[in-house]
Design a protein around this motif. Structure first.
Motif, PDB file in Angstrom:
ATOM      1  N   ARG A 138      18.118 -52.755 -78.339  1.00 41.48           N
ATOM      2  CA  ARG A 138      17.433 -53.838 -79.028  1.00 41.48           C
ATOM      3  C   ARG A 138      15.979 -53.591 -78.771  1.00 41.48           C
ATOM      4  O   ARG A 138      15.216 -53.597 -79.689  1.00 41.48           O
ATOM      5  CB  ARG A 138      17.807 -55.206 -78.707  1.00 41.48           C
ATOM      6  CG  ARG A 138      19.136 -55.575 -79.115  1.00 41.48           C
ATOM      7  CD  ARG A 138      19.504 -57.055 -78.992  1.00 41.48           C
ATOM      8  NE  ARG A 138      20.783 -57.242 -79.536  1.00 41.48           N
ATOM      9  CZ  ARG A 138      21.627 -58.280 -79.317  1.00 41.48           C
ATOM     10  NH1 ARG A 138      20.868 -59.153 -78.470  1.00 41.48           N
ATOM     11  NH2 ARG A 138      22.662 -58.407 -79.850  1.00 41.48           N
TER      12      ARG A 138
ATOM     13  N   LYS B  34      14.532 -50.263 -80.762  1.00 36.31           N
ATOM     14  CA  LYS B  34      14.379 -50.634 -82.279  1.00 36.31           C
ATOM     15  C   LYS B  34      13.139 -51.550 -82.299  1.00 36.31           C
ATOM     16  O   LYS B  34      12.143 -51.180 -83.101  1.00 36.31           O
ATOM     17  CB  LYS B  34      15.482 -51.312 -82.636  1.00 36.31           C
ATOM     18  CG  LYS B  34      16.735 -50.347 -82.975  1.00 36.31           C
ATOM     19  CD  LYS B  34      17.953 -51.255 -83.330  1.00 36.31           C
ATOM     20  CE  LYS B  34      19.037 -50.109 -83.446  1.00 36.31           C
ATOM     21  NZ  LYS B  34      20.497 -50.849 -83.859  1.00 36.31           N
ATOM     22  N   GLU B  35      12.948 -52.626 -81.556  1.00 34.07           N
ATOM     23  CA  GLU B  35      11.858 -53.720 -81.630  1.00 34.07           C
ATOM     24  C   GLU B  35      10.640 -52.764 -81.577  1.00 34.07           C
ATOM     25  O   GLU B  35       9.580 -52.945 -81.959  1.00 34.07           O
ATOM     26  CB  GLU B  35      11.999 -54.747 -80.931  1.00 34.07           C
ATOM     27  CG  GLU B  35      10.776 -56.052 -81.021  1.00 34.07           C
ATOM     28  CD  GLU B  35      10.969 -56.955 -80.139  1.00 34.07           C
ATOM     29  OE1 GLU B  35      10.032 -57.753 -79.980  1.00 34.07           O
ATOM     30  OE2 GLU B  35      11.885 -57.107 -79.211  1.00 34.07           O
TER      31      GLU B  35
END
Length: 148
Positions: free
Chosen positions: A130, A133-134
């Motif tokens: 996560r 991606k962020e």
């Protein structure tokens, strides 16, 4: 002739793109389970500083988190996240207060997960995925929004 803000934005763009590329091309290893990672700490309050400091501070926190989590999960290249943070600071050449804020955010990201994880769990691998991606999206946004 460019003013100092424009020159800083150009440096920021180059640094953000470099970080984005590092995040995009660093694929975490291991399978991902459906277990949820812990919630992020609240981002530090940012006063009347430059508009790009809020997303840049978030990116620094992500880099600190990635540095801890990738080391925890046995990534041989986990030091790249500390290196990316150093590159970001060197490229931006921030004022001393902003530099301290970025370093504190990096350290906060690192310490938050260090307090939570003692071994590489499925939740830790989910958090890596996560944050990767962020962080990549945030670095691209910083580059396109605040660069020239």
């Amino acid at each position: 002739m460019m003013n100092s803000h424009a020159m800083q934005a150009n440096r920021l763009t180059a640094a953000a793109v470099a970080v984005a590329l590092g995040l995009v091309f660093s694929v975490p290893s291991g399978s991902l389970a459906q277990e949820e990672p812990p919630q992020d700490p609240l981002p530090e309050r940012i006063g009347a500083e430059s508009a790009y400091m809020q997303p840049l501070t978030r990116l620094a926190m992500i880099l600190g988190s990635m540095h801890f989590l990738r080391k925890l999960c046995g990534d041989d290249e986990a030091e790249v996240w500390r290196d990316k943070m150093q590159e970001l600071i060197e490229a931006q050449e921030p004022a001393e207060a902003e530099k301290k804020q970025l370093i504190a955010s990096f350290n906060n990201g690192y310490r938050t997960f260090a307090a939570t994880y003692r071994s590489c769990t499925s939740a830790a691998r989910i958090a890596v995925n996560r944050y990767q991606k962020e962080g990549a999206a945030l670095a691209r946004e910083i580059g396109s929004r605040y660069g020239s």
